[in-house]
Design a protein around this motif. Sequence first.
Motif, PDB file in Angstrom:
ATOM      1  N   GLY A 525       0.795  -1.221   0.000  1.00 21.49           N
ATOM      2  CA  GLY A 525       0.000   0.000   0.000  1.00 21.49           C
ATOM      3  C   GLY A 525       0.824   1.264   0.000  1.00 21.49           C
ATOM      4  N   MET A 526       2.075   1.185  -0.420  1.00 19.93           N
ATOM      5  CA  MET A 526       2.943   2.362  -0.433  1.00 19.93           C
ATOM      6  C   MET A 526       2.719   3.147  -1.717  1.00 19.93           C
ATOM      7  N   PRO A 527       2.691   4.482  -1.648  1.00 15.10           N
ATOM      8  CA  PRO A 527       2.422   5.291  -2.855  1.00 15.10           C
ATOM      9  C   PRO A 527       3.593   5.359  -3.815  1.00 15.10           C
ATOM     10  N   HIS A 528       4.785   4.952  -3.378  1.00 17.42           N
ATOM     11  CA  HIS A 528       5.960   5.014  -4.240  1.00 17.42           C
ATOM     12  C   HIS A 528       6.860   3.836  -3.895  1.00 17.42           C
ATOM     13  N   VAL A 529       7.874   3.627  -4.718  1.00 19.28           N
ATOM     14  CA  VAL A 529       8.818   2.528  -4.490  1.00 19.28           C
ATOM     15  C   VAL A 529       9.898   2.978  -3.521  1.00 19.28           C
TER      16      VAL A 529
END
Length: 642
Positions: A525-529
């Motif tokens: 659920g992370m918005p970026h890597v």
Amino acid sequence: MLSVVAGLIPVGVAQVLVALPVAFLAAIGRLRAIVAATVAAGVVALVAGGPFAVAAVVVLAGIGTLVGFAHRRWGDLALPFVFAGSIPIGLLLAALVDGLLLLFDRTRVLLLDSLEASMRGVIRTFEAVGAGKQFVDTWNTTLDVLVRLWWVWIGGAVLIGAVGTALLCFGIFRVVALRSRWASPAPEWPERAERGEPAPLPVALRAVGYRYPGGTADALTDIDLTVGPGEFVAIVGGNGSGKSTLVRLLAGLEPTTGLVDRPGPVGLGRPGGTAMIFQHPDSQVLGRTVAEDLRWGSSEDVDVDALLARVGLDGLADRATEDLSGGQLQRLALAAAWARRPALLIADEITAMVDSDSRAGLIGLLASLAREGTAVVLVTHLDDEAAAADRVVHLDGGRIVPRPETPPRPAPVPAAAPSFPQPLLELRGVTHVYAAGTPWAHTALRDVSLTICRGEGVLVVGANGSGKSTLAWILAGLTRPTRGTCTLNDTPTAELRGQIGMVFQQARLQLQRPTVAQEICDVAGMPHVDRAYVAAVLHRMGLPPDLTDRPVDRLSGGQMRRIAIAAQLARSPRVLVLDEPLAGLDAAGCREIVSILAHLRAVEHVTVVVISHDLHGMEEVCSRTVVLDEGRVVQQTGAVIA
């Protein structure tokens, strides 16, 4: 769907989406599929919406083809070519519309009279609310010009609409393509069409090597191998040793070095040619029912009952294929391959998803086929399966090697039950029926009651078709039971998100992002890597950090399995359900997975439920075993919780 949407939805954003499937077909060069789809959609459109719907289908198919081809040919620089290519389409369409209106003058007069009446009404409304005479005269003059030069503005509107539709379609296509872009898969089969009767045997590989496109090392090196009619050859090796690449060469893949010599065409999938059965049969089962799948694509009469009896699927001719277990699907794939009486039958890890009894039966069946004259090549990592073959070929690092010595296996350390059992996951009277209320209704689970505690390890075993996978899906909340309840701390599992993680039988199908880092971060659920976070997750699973940016299609089977587990653990689930986690793994891969699961239980107190027919090493993970038979719990061993 294409024809119905084109016929019923006016031109606009919704109809632009109709061109997207064609764009994707064009992007991968499926021109014949585009023609076939357009003709089929045009016929349906004619019935559903008339000639104008057919015209809409053709125009949208043309726009989709333009978008897909431009993307394939020019990639990120495709936008100018889409714009330039859409102009001739728009001009041609505008000329067609103007020509039809000129030809059918009554339709044109009706259209212009309707437009003029509407505009006169608007002008009178403005006049009534106090608009000046100059304003009214200007609008009247404009209306007269529009009526007199109808072909200019109608043709112009059509041209602008076509160009705008193409640009909008390209924009949406690019967004979808970027999100779903995968590393280009290596070609697996020759693209040229074969001519002549199949004659795949005898086949001889001389100094053969193969390197996948974009690869930095050879998958196979200096392979010398001959397979003749009626031989039963086993190819054995660890994960990543090159077994699957070798059998693809036998099935028609062209080597990058060396020579493959055979008397005639491979005849892949043709009667008397070569048949190939993969580890995951889902991609090979096409029919809605078992009998339909056996007859699929065959021009000859197929003795369905005899084939099913031979592979142990008696009485399942009318069963829906979607209701079959993994092992039953594998046996169906074998029956479908044998229906074509191939000269060469290649079985790539076909026992990975079946129980021990079925495994022995399948190996015996392959041996009997070889005795009847069909050459059989079996890919396996199990020595007991290879012992049934006439000849065993050992692979390691892409080379044929002498039989390696098997290191002694350390004695397993049995897992302990929780010292203070706290009920966490509960099933009460669970029954599940597939296709309920239809002639194909099938009961997979019958009145199952089970309690699983926090930090416990439970192994669910049973023959293929006993209901193991259905139980796994219900435990994970992916399926609601037909009757009964499945709850996590009194909340139905189907209503929970993130608290129960599941790893499917086929880990590759669970990996939905192009790279390892994107997969783990997306599931978390992370918005970026976050590469540092991904490296930490990989370390937790015993994987090197250099896998962070690796495409998932470049992972071995064992790595895919661990990445799927790692992605689920990134959500910090309270329960982890694994369906056949050891399927298709060699001894080293199995030990790694068992070690990881034992650590999760003992150190992190994760509740682990394992659905498996492979019991080797599972005593280190699970302190309790639940036995299913025909959808019922018939036995429990270990620390049984009431």
